[in-house]
Design an enzyme around this catalytic site. Structure first.
Site, short mmCIF file in Angstrom:
data_model
loop_
_atom_site.label_atom_id
_atom_site.label_comp_id
_atom_site.label_asym_id
_atom_site.label_seq_id
_atom_site.Cartn_x
_atom_site.Cartn_y
_atom_site.Cartn_z
N ASP A 170 0.85 -1.19 0.00
CA ASP A 170 0.00 0.00 0.00
C ASP A 170 0.89 1.24 0.00
OD1 ASP A 170 -2.44 -1.48 0.29
OD2 ASP A 170 -1.97 -1.74 2.42
N ARG A 193 -1.58 -2.44 -4.41
CA ARG A 193 -2.78 -2.54 -3.60
C ARG A 193 -3.42 -1.15 -3.46
NH1 ARG A 193 -7.13 -5.04 -2.28
NH2 ARG A 193 -7.57 -5.33 -0.08
N ARG A 252 -13.38 1.88 -5.74
CA ARG A 252 -12.99 2.33 -4.41
C ARG A 252 -12.40 3.74 -4.45
NH1 ARG A 252 -10.00 -2.84 -1.54
NH2 ARG A 252 -11.71 -4.31 -1.75
N LYS A 255 -13.73 3.99 -1.14
CA LYS A 255 -14.68 3.12 -0.46
C LYS A 255 -14.75 3.55 1.00
CE LYS A 255 -16.37 -1.54 0.00
NZ LYS A 255 -16.34 -2.90 -0.58
#
Length: 501
Positions: A170, A193, A252, A255
């Site tokens: 991430d 990610r 997303r 999200k």
């Protein structure tokens, strides 16, 4: 030559010493000062950068170059997908977390850069500043440790974290309980990610003026658009998303978790072969003044959200009574899907006690130009960073502040101090990572202390089974029938004073 070299070194040192945060943290991040008055310093090595980032000493850390962390590789097993294979522009899935469906094909050996899975740890009281649009973290992201607070990340680009591999890293990870984070004028691209993920205990933060560049050749949806944009699911997150540029992403974006409170203003969404906002049922969100251009699905999911899409919306009048001002309608062009309004005065009620943290948006018609010329590291300082705060007269009279009217100081202190739930107790399953068809329930937070609840954490609401007793100096404030939160009057007053400077 010697004198010239010395001059260059001295000039670089002077630039670092003069570096400071541009603008003032606002929205839910109001009051964040980062390193404060700490002298700006440029690390001399990767090791020194990591050391300075990880402690809790107030620091202003200047990044004036590209740090390339790539090159050390490892292999592990995982899986591919029949429906969107890596050979056809999809992503591989590292490990076992995403490999349980009938669509998966086992892969015995996946090679990845280790740096992407080992982010730089960030402690409290940090201003992490990019200089001259040159600050790049290539191959490695940032991870705010659980409980770290008062952090500013500004003018940084994070890129190239195993873009072809889900679970390859991430870009920016909030581990939970991060009280006060401002992420501003950064750029995120080519990430395996999430660009940004917030999970576990709730955090308070503002994400503003950033560019989320989803252009990729390895997409989870095989459409050249990055899918994993942002997952904001901390239990009790309070987040402002303002003036960000989302383009070529397919999901997303962002999200939103069901136990959070979100205010999204003046964000620009462009060229998206998927959905922008996605929300769990029960999400509290106010979306206003956002612009959608060639976006397949501006909003997906079910939420307690207030969305304004027409100037004469009946709910627009409710803004006057609840927020003390008009709400800005969102703009959706002819090449985008519809944005179904879910407007009601009851949906606005959670924000009635949070008006000091709400950004006053400009008209959606101005957003494309405003955001395009201001988002990302290269545009830092090109225009005003902090939007005008709400005028004093616009504060609603129903505000339940000051919270301190309750005799909270007399609350008995528990024998053990309340500390944020240790993130380590939760497995790495911030959410199951199956694509859009997967329900992706957020990781269940550890049960709060039976004794007392710390600031920003949940203390009540429908179906809440945890403690309803706030720590000394805090009161349990109801934002709506689903969510109550422990807050101190001091924190709210501080936020108000910052916004009025």
């Amino acid at each position: 030559m010697h004198l010239s070299t010395v001059s260059i070194i001295l000039a670089a040192a002077a630039t670092a010493a003069s570096q400071s945060v541009v603008g003032t943290a606002y929205g839910f991040a109001a009051g964040v000062t980062g390193g404060g008055d700490a002298a700006a310093q440029t690390p001399s090595s990767v090791e020194e950068l990591a050391e300075w980032l990880s402690d809790d000493t107030p620091r202003t850390i200047v990044i004036d170059r590209e740090y390339d962390f790539t090159g050390q590789t490892a292999t592990d097993s995982g899986c591919d997908r029949n429906s969107c294979s890596a050979a056809n522009g999809g992503q591989l899935y590292l490990g076992t977390l995403s490999c349980g469906s009938s669509d998966n094909v086992p892969v015995s050996s996946i090679t990845y850069d280790v740096a992407g899975t080992e982010p730089l740890t960030v402690g409290s009281n940090k201003s992490i500043l990019g200089a001259g649009g040159k600050a790049v973290l290539n191959g490695k992201g940032l991870s705010l440790s659980a409980g770290s607070s008062n952090v500013i990340v500004q003018g940084i680009e994070i890129t190239n974290l195993n873009p072809g591999i889900v679970w390859g890293g991430d870009a920016l990870d909030l581990k939970g309980g991060n009280d006060g984070v401002w992420i501003d004028h950064c750029k995120f691209s080519k990430i395996g990610r999430q660009f940004i993920v917030s999970h576990y205990d709730g955090s308070r933060y503002t994400i503003s003026n950033n560019e989320f560049d989803g252009v990729t050749t390895t997409s989870a949806t095989c459409n050249d658009n990055h899918y994993w944009t942002m997952m904001l699911i901390g239990e009790g997150d309070q987040a402002t998303l303002d003036r960000n540029y989302f383009h070529n992403v397919s999901g997303r974006a962002p999200k939103l978790g069901e136990a959070g409170t979100f205010h999204a203003t003046n964000n620009y969404f462009k060229n998206m072969n998927g959905h922008a906002f996605e929300a769990y049922e029960g999400t509290v969100a106010l979306l206003e003044g956002n612009a959608f251009e060639s976006v397949n699905t501006p909003f997906s999911g079910s939420a307690i959200a207030t969305i304004f899409d027409t100037p004469d919306s009946a709910a627009a009048g409710a803004c006057e009574s609840v927020l003390g001002r008009s709400c800005a309608v969102n703009a959706v062009d002819a090449d985008s899907g519809s944005l179904t309004p879910m407007s009601s005065s009851s949906a606005l009620q959670p924000f009635s006690s949070l008006t000091d943290a709400l950004v006053v948006p400009v008209a959606a018609s101005e957003v494309a130009s405003l955001v395009s010329s201001n988002a990302g590291p290269a545009n830092l300082g090109s225009s005003a960073v902090t939007p005008d705060p709400a005028p004093e007269v616009e504060e609603p009279p129903v505000e339940d502040e000051p919270v301190a009217e309750e005799p909270v100081a007399e609350e008995p202190v528990a024998e053990e101090p309340v500390e944020e739930e240790p993130v380590e107790e939760e497995p790495v399953e911030e959410e199951p990572v199956e694509e859009e068809a997967e329900p992706e329930e957020p990781a269940a937070p550890a049960a709060p202390s039976a004794e007392e609840v710390s600031q920003w954490h949940q203390c009540g609401g429908n179906n809440w089974t945890g403690s309803t007793k706030c720590a000394a100096g805090l009161s349990c404030v109801a934002h709506n029938e689903w969510y109550s939160q422990c807050l101190s009057s001091a924190a709210r007053l501080k936020a108000r004073s910052i916004l009025r400077i």
